[in-house]
Structure formats: structure tokens, C-alpha cells
Scaffold this motif. Sequence first.
Motif, PDB file in Angstrom:
ATOM      1  N   UNK A 609       0.793  -1.200  -0.159  1.00 59.76           N
ATOM      2  CA  UNK A 609      -0.133  -0.049  -0.072  1.00 59.76           C
ATOM      3  C   UNK A 609       0.873   1.174   0.035  1.00 59.76           C
ATOM      4  N   UNK A 610       0.322   2.259  -0.485  1.00 60.73           N
ATOM      5  CA  UNK A 610       1.051   3.670  -0.492  1.00 60.73           C
ATOM      6  C   UNK A 610       0.731   4.190   1.094  1.00 60.73           C
ATOM      7  N   UNK A 611       1.521   5.096   1.337  1.00 61.75           N
ATOM      8  CA  UNK A 611       1.430   5.456   2.693  1.00 61.75           C
ATOM      9  C   UNK A 611       1.594   7.125   2.819  1.00 61.75           C
ATOM     10  N   UNK A 612       1.062   7.698   3.825  1.00 68.91           N
ATOM     11  CA  UNK A 612       1.050   8.856   4.109  1.00 68.91           C
ATOM     12  C   UNK A 612       2.219   9.041   5.160  1.00 68.91           C
ATOM     13  N   UNK A 613       2.755  10.250   4.930  1.00 68.53           N
ATOM     14  CA  UNK A 613       4.187  10.376   5.787  1.00 68.53           C
ATOM     15  C   UNK A 613       3.820  11.395   6.575  1.00 68.53           C
ATOM     16  N   UNK A 614       4.114  11.210   7.978  1.00 70.94           N
ATOM     17  CA  UNK A 614       3.883  12.454   9.005  1.00 70.94           C
ATOM     18  C   UNK A 614       4.870  12.561   9.978  1.00 70.94           C
ATOM     19  N   UNK A 615       5.250  13.705  10.435  1.00 70.21           N
ATOM     20  CA  UNK A 615       5.895  14.248  11.655  1.00 70.21           C
ATOM     21  C   UNK A 615       5.362  15.070  12.350  1.00 70.21           C
ATOM     22  N   UNK A 616       5.223  15.212  13.518  1.00 66.80           N
ATOM     23  CA  UNK A 616       4.837  16.041  14.755  1.00 66.80           C
ATOM     24  C   UNK A 616       6.166  16.362  15.483  1.00 66.80           C
ATOM     25  N   UNK A 617       6.533  17.652  15.588  1.00 70.43           N
ATOM     26  CA  UNK A 617       7.708  17.718  16.581  1.00 70.43           C
ATOM     27  C   UNK A 617       7.534  19.175  17.236  1.00 70.43           C
ATOM     28  N   UNK A 618       8.363  19.427  18.076  1.00 76.99           N
ATOM     29  CA  UNK A 618       8.400  20.763  18.813  1.00 76.99           C
ATOM     30  C   UNK A 618       9.759  21.018  19.399  1.00 76.99           C
ATOM     31  N   UNK A 619      10.102  22.133  19.544  1.00 76.57           N
ATOM     32  CA  UNK A 619      11.424  22.676  20.270  1.00 76.57           C
ATOM     33  C   UNK A 619      11.121  24.071  21.003  1.00 76.57           C
ATOM     34  N   UNK A 620      11.244  24.207  22.103  1.00 79.47           N
ATOM     35  CA  UNK A 620      10.854  25.545  22.909  1.00 79.47           C
ATOM     36  C   UNK A 620       9.554  25.670  22.662  1.00 79.47           C
ATOM     37  N   UNK A 621       9.119  27.078  22.122  1.00 84.77           N
ATOM     38  CA  UNK A 621       7.982  27.431  21.768  1.00 84.77           C
ATOM     39  C   UNK A 621       7.483  27.390  20.597  1.00 84.77           C
ATOM     40  N   UNK A 622       7.804  26.489  19.913  1.00 81.57           N
ATOM     41  CA  UNK A 622       7.608  26.071  18.336  1.00 81.57           C
ATOM     42  C   UNK A 622       6.843  24.810  18.216  1.00 81.57           C
ATOM     43  N   UNK A 623       5.940  24.537  17.557  1.00 82.61           N
ATOM     44  CA  UNK A 623       5.335  23.189  17.457  1.00 82.61           C
ATOM     45  C   UNK A 623       5.066  23.221  15.894  1.00 82.61           C
ATOM     46  N   UNK A 624       5.525  21.842  15.158  1.00 84.52           N
ATOM     47  CA  UNK A 624       5.279  21.774  13.585  1.00 84.52           C
ATOM     48  C   UNK A 624       4.535  20.586  13.242  1.00 84.52           C
ATOM     49  N   UNK A 625       3.983  20.451  12.376  1.00 86.43           N
ATOM     50  CA  UNK A 625       3.265  19.080  11.820  1.00 86.43           C
ATOM     51  C   UNK A 625       3.827  19.172  10.298  1.00 86.43           C
ATOM     52  N   UNK A 626       4.405  18.040   9.790  1.00 86.63           N
ATOM     53  CA  UNK A 626       4.753  18.121   8.601  1.00 86.63           C
ATOM     54  C   UNK A 626       3.990  16.605   7.919  1.00 86.63           C
ATOM     55  N   UNK A 627       3.515  17.041   6.651  1.00 87.78           N
ATOM     56  CA  UNK A 627       2.703  15.881   6.113  1.00 87.78           C
ATOM     57  C   UNK A 627       2.993  15.761   4.519  1.00 87.78           C
ATOM     58  N   UNK A 628       3.200  14.536   4.091  1.00 87.11           N
ATOM     59  CA  UNK A 628       3.393  14.381   2.713  1.00 87.11           C
ATOM     60  C   UNK A 628       2.441  13.220   2.153  1.00 87.11           C
ATOM     61  N   UNK A 629       1.595  13.646   1.330  1.00 84.72           N
ATOM     62  CA  UNK A 629       0.489  12.362   1.018  1.00 84.72           C
ATOM     63  C   UNK A 629       1.010  11.037   0.493  1.00 84.72           C
ATOM     64  N   UNK A 630       2.037  11.145  -0.264  1.00 85.40           N
ATOM     65  CA  UNK A 630       2.459   9.546  -0.760  1.00 85.40           C
ATOM     66  C   UNK A 630       3.959   9.748  -0.562  1.00 85.40           C
ATOM     67  N   UNK A 631       4.373   9.108   0.522  1.00 85.88           N
ATOM     68  CA  UNK A 631       5.912   9.203   0.997  1.00 85.88           C
ATOM     69  C   UNK A 631       6.255   7.720   1.721  1.00 85.88           C
ATOM     70  N   UNK A 632       7.399   7.983   1.949  1.00 84.49           N
ATOM     71  CA  UNK A 632       8.011   6.715   2.737  1.00 84.49           C
ATOM     72  C   UNK A 632       7.516   6.825   4.288  1.00 84.49           C
ATOM     73  N   UNK A 633       8.188   5.945   5.110  1.00 87.22           N
ATOM     74  CA  UNK A 633       8.039   6.286   6.558  1.00 87.22           C
ATOM     75  C   UNK A 633       8.142   7.632   6.947  1.00 87.22           C
ATOM     76  N   UNK A 634       7.393   7.947   7.902  1.00 80.70           N
ATOM     77  CA  UNK A 634       7.509   9.364   8.238  1.00 80.70           C
ATOM     78  C   UNK A 634       8.755  10.093   8.521  1.00 80.70           C
ATOM     79  N   UNK A 635       9.546   9.000   9.445  1.00 77.20           N
ATOM     80  CA  UNK A 635      10.937   9.514   9.679  1.00 77.20           C
ATOM     81  C   UNK A 635      11.865   9.963   8.499  1.00 77.20           C
TER      82      UNK A 635
END
Length: 652
Positions: A609-635
Motif C-alpha cells: 500500500x501507499x503511505x502518508x508520511x507524518x512527523x509532529x515535532x516541537x522545540x521550545x515554543x514552536x510546534x510543527x506538523x509535516x505531511x506528505x501525502x504519498x511518501x516513505x516512512x514518516x522519519x
Amino acid sequence: MIRRACALALSFGLVLSAVVACSPPKDDGTAAATALAAALTSHTVGAVAFDKPAAEVQKELAALAKGIDPVWPKVSVAQVALGEKDTARVSLNYSWSLPKQAKPWTYATGADMKRNGTGWTITWTPAMVEPRLLPGEGLKISTTYPQRASILDSAGQAIVKERPVQTVGINKDGLDEAQAEAGAKALAAVVGIDPAAYVAKVKAYGPVAFVDAITLRDDAFAALPPGQLKAVQGFLAVPGTLPLAPTRTFAQAILGSVHQATAEDIANSKGQVVAGEIVGGSGLQASQGAQLEGTPGVTVEAVPAALPSAGATATATDGSTPAPAAANSQAAKILFSAAPVDGKDVKTTLVQKLQTDAESALTDVKTPSSVVVIKPSTGAILAAANGPDSNGYNTAFLGQYAPGSTFKIATSLGLFREGMTPASTLSCTPEFTADGKKFLNAPGYAAEATGQVSMTVAIAHSCNTAFVSQFEKLSQAKLADAAGALGIGMTNNLGIDAFTGSVPRDSAGTEHAASMIGQGKVLVSPLDLATMMATVVKGSVVVPELIEGHDGKAGQVGGSALTAKEADGLRTMMRSVVTDGYLGVLADLPGAPAIGKTGTAEFGTATPPHTHSWVIAAQGDVAVAVFVEDGDLGAVTAGPIARKMLQAAAGN
């Protein structure tokens, strides 16, 4: 004999009374006045009796209204005052709803009537439409456009402001139809628009018209081949300005676009949009259009009217020689005027440089993608970018995707509430069958992280089977409550359309088991996961904000609010993802410790199957979400992008 005569007289009197009683009653003026008000409201004479032929009155009324059409007032009767010698005076109230004016233009006028048998004849005069109108004058409305306001960044600097453009098209003046058609085809090929549609547009315009093809920024116009443009018959470029962002793609889906009002815009506006007006077509330009546009100024004048038939004369009612109908020698006079009110700026929370960095980070992604950056302490959305393959769609706010293993943070919170802690033991096996459905770990899963492991280890290495194995312990309703405590599914009006997530409360069996790892029917947007990450950092639910001062009337989904202890436990586990798990790419970032979670969600029917690739991350007072619709493992796919964004936010 006398008695018989009296009887006959009495009998005759009764008959006469019956005849009188059967006669129609005389109109006291009310019916005629009401019919007049209705006729003036519809500017159609109809059956109203005037002192001149109805067709002539209709012509004069049509000529009078031509310069202000389709705007027209509602007319009502204030009173009817009966006078001497079978006359009456009708008092009329006028109320005009003028384009973009908050209050109507109102005034009173009147009309004279004379009894005509059982009815009334109305004396026609333009003054019954507006007291200062003279015979031969008509109404004309004109609009003065206000200054459209800007969309500002978080520092108060204009993101969207007037920038130079070139409107490219064909000037038909001096061309025959064949030349104009050839020019249209050639120009369409140069600028990359549909040639058939443009040829049809050119044909529909008049013989000396300039027919626009496309409006381009100066840099885009400069990139066109000058030799090919010069060879196009009738080619013309008209310089101008439009309110635009720094680049064509800058926050495109969020800021939106503007354009000159089309015929469709005008028709759908019910008189509130006029020709030549700049209107918002999408994004904040549309949703905040009322504030940005301001209020146009409107002037209504009495001007010499061109009657439908040349040389028409006013019909005299006293038998004298008719007088000229048009007062062409008179200067226009202002009947109503409202000054324009400039629009008010819309201040966003976006940071221009960070937005540019986010878009740059997605430049080479060949599938729909997005990055959302939120400041946890305030909820301010610092950047919300969509990759080029999103093709203008606001994937960041409107995408609806399975979150995959990032959702294990919500599952972990649910398990905390069932008495577990980050140190609690879970069984991470190569496979687990739930209600007849076999669940596996991701390909290449670390063998050393199998067996009886702590929840922290299960999060760090993203063990699917460990969390699925708890599906009978954590109900779907409690899982939905835990997600809600992290902001997923909240109600919140950003001032622009956004999907705030959906976690079913009634999933059961295999579907419920799949929900434990962010599959099943669980859906989120990148904005949702950035909100969840920000909430974990802050320790209480974060309400995203895009427009400063805008009240989103946020409401959390049911269930208990996140506690400080629960948030601390989630942060502890998410730190282990960086130090011991799949997000080692963030481990050497200088500054505050980075935390995060990867996610990979399967979709489609392909094998594998195809896979969505996600990462959520934060450092200090910053929060990030990254999304790629058709990607490899999130990492693998989203991890490096998350690193770039945290570096950019820190100024590195």
C-alpha cells in the motif's frame, strides 16, 4: 287615495335605496394611492390611470430609471389627504437600498390626484419619484471605490499590497474578424490559456474593444518571449496594479486571490457588487472581504435623460402647446452622496520569513504536502504552507487524512486515564490479531524493541501491535475523548475554512483496533496535528489563531481536559522518540530539547500500500506538523523537513 300614493312613494324609495346600495363605493383615494406605490416600486405603470397615455408615462419612467438600473426603491403610501373639488394629495415614502450602503436612502415625495368617476386620475410628474427631478431628467448612479486594505503579517507589515501587473490581451481596433481570431489563437499559445475559450471571448467583444487574456505579475510578464508577443496581431499589454502577495505561491491557499468583478459576481450579489469593483475570490481575501473592501462611495444625480424616442415632448394637460421634454441645458445635480470608507487591514499571525522557509522546504516534494507551524503559548499559526503538488488546494487546513502512528499520542493519553504510565509494560509482538484482523509492525521494525517493553519504548519505536493489543482496555469513546483533550475535533472558526478532525465514537471491533494506531475512520488535517503537538507542549488545549483578535468561539470535544501530569508524561515519551527512536534527525539541534512523533498511514488498494508520511515535532515554543501525502516512512520523508522547520524557527 292619499294612502296609496304614499305607499307607492315608499315602495319607489326602497327600490332606489337598493339600486344605490348595489352601486360600487367610491374609492377614497387609498386604492389608487396603493396602486401608484406598487407601480413606482416595480417601475411598471400597469393599470394605473395617469393624466397622459400610460405608454408615454412608461417611456418616461424607463428613461428616468435607465441610469440607475437595477437599483430601484421600495415605495409606500404615507397618507392620502383629500382636498377641495374632488382632489387629493398622496404622500409617498421612498427607501433605496444602494450598493454596499448600511443605511437606505430615504425621503418623502408626493403626487396629485383628481377624482374620475368612482376612481382617480394621477398627475404624472418626475417629482413624484424624487422631489428635485424635473421633466426630461433621469437618475444616474456612480460609484467611488475605497482603498482596499492589506493583509498584514504578525509584525504589521503588509503581505498583500498593490503590486505592478500587466494585463495582456488583444486590441481589436483596426483588425478584421479573421485577424482578431488569429491574434487570439497566437496569444493564447504564448501565455498558456485555452485558445478556443479566448477566441470565443474575442469574438463576443465589440469591433474596437481591448479583450483581456490574462493578468500577470511584472516578473511573469517579463519572462514571456518578447519576439512571439510582438508577432501577435493586435497584442497589447496594459500596466496596472493589483493587491498581491510577495510571490504567486506565497501562502496562496490562505491569502486567496482577488479579481475584478465578473458579470456572475454582479448578478449573484443582489446589487451589492458593481462593475469595476475588486472582489475577493478565495481565502482570506474572500472570507474577510467585507473588512478589506471597505464601503464604496455612492452618488445619485439628476442628469438630462435621453428619452427612448428622439424629440419627444411633454404632453400638456391644459390644451396649450406642448413644451420640450428634456432639460438638457441643466447641469447635473446631486440628489444623494455618501463618501467611500477605506477598508481595514486584516492582521494575521503569519511570519513572512518562516512562511517562505516552509514553502521552500516543500519545493521538491512531488505529491500534495504541507507544513504547519504553531506557537504553543499563544496558538498563533506562524506558517502554513502547501507544496506545489497541492495545486493551490489548502492541504494544510482542509486535508482529511489518517494520522497513522502520530495518533498514538492520543492513544497513550487514553491509556494514562486507564491507570497506565510511560513506564507501564506493553507486549510488542511481530503481529497481533484483533477481531480477526492481523496487525503488523512497520517493515524493518527493530527486533531489540520487541517483547515486553515500556510504553515509552513502544512510542519511541512506534510499535503497532503494542497499542492495538490494548483495544479492549480502552473504549472507542474514551479514545475520542483523549483525542479531544489534545484539540482534535474542536470547534474553532479561524476566519477561513478548516477541518478540525474527526474521531468516531462508535467504531467497534477491527475498526476500533485500527483507530488505536490512527487508522480506521480517524481523520485529521495537518493543522489538527500541529494543534495536538502544541497542546502537548503547552500542557493545555491550544486554540489555533490565524487572524489576530478574531474570536473563533472555540469549543472542545467532550471529556476531561489535559492535566499537567498527563502532558509531562507525553512529553517524556516524545523526547524518547528523538533520543532513542526514529526521530534521531532532531537529536543534535541546538537549544531546547526537541520532541516529536513519526507517523505512517496506509491508504489505497495497491500492494504494497501507499503511505502518508507524518512527523509532529516541537522545540521550545514552536510546534510543527509535516505531511506528505504519498511518501516513505514518516522519519524518512517528513523527518528532514521537520528539522529544517525547527532550524528556521530558531533562526539557525
